[in-house]
Enzyme design. Sequence first.
Site, mmCIF file in Angstrom:
data_model
loop_
_atom_site.group_PDB
_atom_site.id
_atom_site.type_symbol
_atom_site.label_atom_id
_atom_site.label_comp_id
_atom_site.label_asym_id
_atom_site.label_seq_id
_atom_site.Cartn_x
_atom_site.Cartn_y
_atom_site.Cartn_z
ATOM 1 N N ARG A 13 1.044 -1.415 -0.017
ATOM 2 C CA ARG A 13 0.076 0.121 0.002
ATOM 3 C C ARG A 13 0.830 1.316 0.213
ATOM 4 N NH1 ARG A 13 -5.184 -1.514 1.598
ATOM 5 N NH2 ARG A 13 -5.754 0.914 2.121
ATOM 6 N N ARG A 80 20.781 -25.306 6.833
ATOM 7 C CA ARG A 80 20.278 -24.418 7.904
ATOM 8 C C ARG A 80 21.310 -22.968 8.117
ATOM 9 N NH1 ARG A 80 15.550 -25.310 8.873
ATOM 10 N NH2 ARG A 80 15.533 -23.977 10.587
ATOM 11 N N HIS A 81 21.654 -22.698 6.841
ATOM 12 C CA HIS A 81 22.637 -21.558 6.749
ATOM 13 C C HIS A 81 22.364 -20.845 5.417
ATOM 14 C CE1 HIS A 81 26.285 -19.075 7.049
ATOM 15 N NE2 HIS A 81 26.468 -19.532 8.071
ATOM 16 N N THR A 106 33.871 -14.288 6.184
ATOM 17 C CA THR A 106 32.754 -14.854 6.885
ATOM 18 C C THR A 106 31.429 -14.197 6.767
ATOM 19 O OG1 THR A 106 32.477 -15.298 9.408
ATOM 20 C CG2 THR A 106 32.937 -13.278 8.804
ATOM 21 N N SER A 107 30.276 -15.028 7.057
ATOM 22 C CA SER A 107 29.089 -14.527 6.739
ATOM 23 C C SER A 107 28.636 -13.138 6.741
ATOM 24 C CB SER A 107 27.906 -15.180 7.588
ATOM 25 O OG SER A 107 28.081 -16.748 7.369
ATOM 26 N N HIS A 154 -0.154 26.964 23.656
ATOM 27 C CA HIS A 154 -1.293 26.046 24.710
ATOM 28 C C HIS A 154 -2.525 25.664 23.880
ATOM 29 C CE1 HIS A 154 1.380 27.856 27.675
ATOM 30 N NE2 HIS A 154 1.319 29.000 27.287
ATOM 31 N N SER A 284 -16.474 9.680 4.601
ATOM 32 C CA SER A 284 -17.264 8.841 5.805
ATOM 33 C C SER A 284 -18.179 7.720 5.139
ATOM 34 C CB SER A 284 -18.086 9.327 6.864
ATOM 35 O OG SER A 284 -18.768 8.777 7.498
ATOM 36 N N ARG A 298 -2.799 9.491 8.245
ATOM 37 C CA ARG A 298 -2.218 8.210 7.737
ATOM 38 C C ARG A 298 -0.607 8.880 7.990
ATOM 39 N NH1 ARG A 298 -1.867 7.909 2.224
ATOM 40 N NH2 ARG A 298 -4.310 7.989 2.569
ATOM 41 N N SER A 329 20.046 -10.940 14.167
ATOM 42 C CA SER A 329 19.753 -10.994 13.028
ATOM 43 C C SER A 329 18.444 -10.863 12.727
ATOM 44 C CB SER A 329 20.475 -12.645 12.599
ATOM 45 O OG SER A 329 20.001 -12.891 11.250
#
Length: 500
Positions: A13, A80-81, A106-107, A154, A284, A298, A329
Amino acid sequence: MANDVYQTPFNSRYAGDEMKLLFSPRSRYSTWRQLWLWLAEAQKQLGLPITDEAIAQMEAHVKITDEEFEAAAAEEKRRRHDVMAHVHVFGRVAPAAAGIIHWGATSPYCTDNGDLIAMKRGLDLLLPPLARLIAGLSAFAKDYKGLACLGYTHGQPAQPTTVGKRACLWIQDLLLDLRNLERARDDLRFRGAKGTTGTQASFLQIFDGDHEKVEQLDELITQKAGFKSVFTVTSQTYSRKVDVDIINALGSFGATCERFGGDIRHLAMLKELEEPNEQDQIGSSAMAYKRNPMRAERLCSLGRYLRNKPKEALDTYSAQWLEMSLDDSAIRRITIPESFLCADACLILLLNITAGLVVYEEVVKRRIEAELPFVSNLDPDRLSLAKDQQMATENLIMACVQKGLSRQDAHEEIRVLSLEAAAQVKERGRANDLIGRIRQCDFFEPIHGSLDILLDPNTFTGRAAQQVEKFTQPGGEVETALRSYHDHLSDTIKTPDLHV
């Protein structure tokens, strides 16, 4: 399928195409491949045995394909990496380079450097439209520099200002945001090639103990990535305090957005100013007459979300252990992209709102006329008048003195008449009739002929118009800040439909 799973509203959106592409999976993983290519090119340049064919194959497959996404997902499920999954998949399409991809790295060489590249590009995307926003509001301020309107302190009517001067207050805050984002971008440094705990031990081994080549490797990669400098020291990751600085700047901009949106909503409530309204826009579902400040609302909503993102970055930084811990991460995968996407969405809204602001001048004039008899140029305590009975009475008192009347007598006469007029407004709901009472009072007969001049709203706005001129003039504060964006000020951006 897209309608069957959750999507972030930033994607569906609010945010613009360029920012969505920047933080897309394709951009993320293609950037990793680009980083591996730069690493291999620099290593080859410094004498490591990497073939031209390997470089060519990597270069030909920098942009990841849909099929490779599927292969990487399967590899990640198995291993798993995520980084190693993409190393393997990249090696399949660049087989000549399979053995040297990610050599010595390295990663975080991919993830951290990739995030730094994305954030730098993200700031580059945000700054030009922010400059256009400031330029547009400056034009608005100049157009309305002399239109007197009620000021509010105020939340109560106070000394008049001008519509243009109020716009300059918004611009001033946006200039601070421009400076903050520029500073965040310009302060960014590259992580570079630092190895597993930041000691560069793996690269020192690759280069047979040659410290100079290890440093050159860092510098070459930094140059290829378009950064001016590289961190001399890091742990396995760059300090997460860097994220704090960047997201603080974005969060501060979010606060500006919420404040600006609040001002627009208040002025719309008073019917003095309105955001653009489409011909067929519905305010409305039940009340057909309504014209709601939906864009400003918004903007407040998104600005509020953005200004709370810095806490996530602060919490992540402070929770890091020693040389690295992976609890950063998951949250960084959310915090960083969504901060930029939200800032982008806010800018789209701001540009839309400010390009079509409608000022109802007659309402502005009517409101100031209703309150003007109670305004004074002096502090309430110095006038000894009720606090809600303060407007142009000081001008009248000074005019009386010039006609030979006693200041104290004039003060007392106005005090009594002001109390009577205030009672009409508050207790009976009638219009403010203080000036009518003054016109009928024999004491003020010497100034009756000057009342219209003395009550001209423009005599109560001080140097508001002159301040606008100085602020926005050639060579002034605004133009100086926007000078480097001159070529972007006439650009148009492709925006999504402005949903609620």
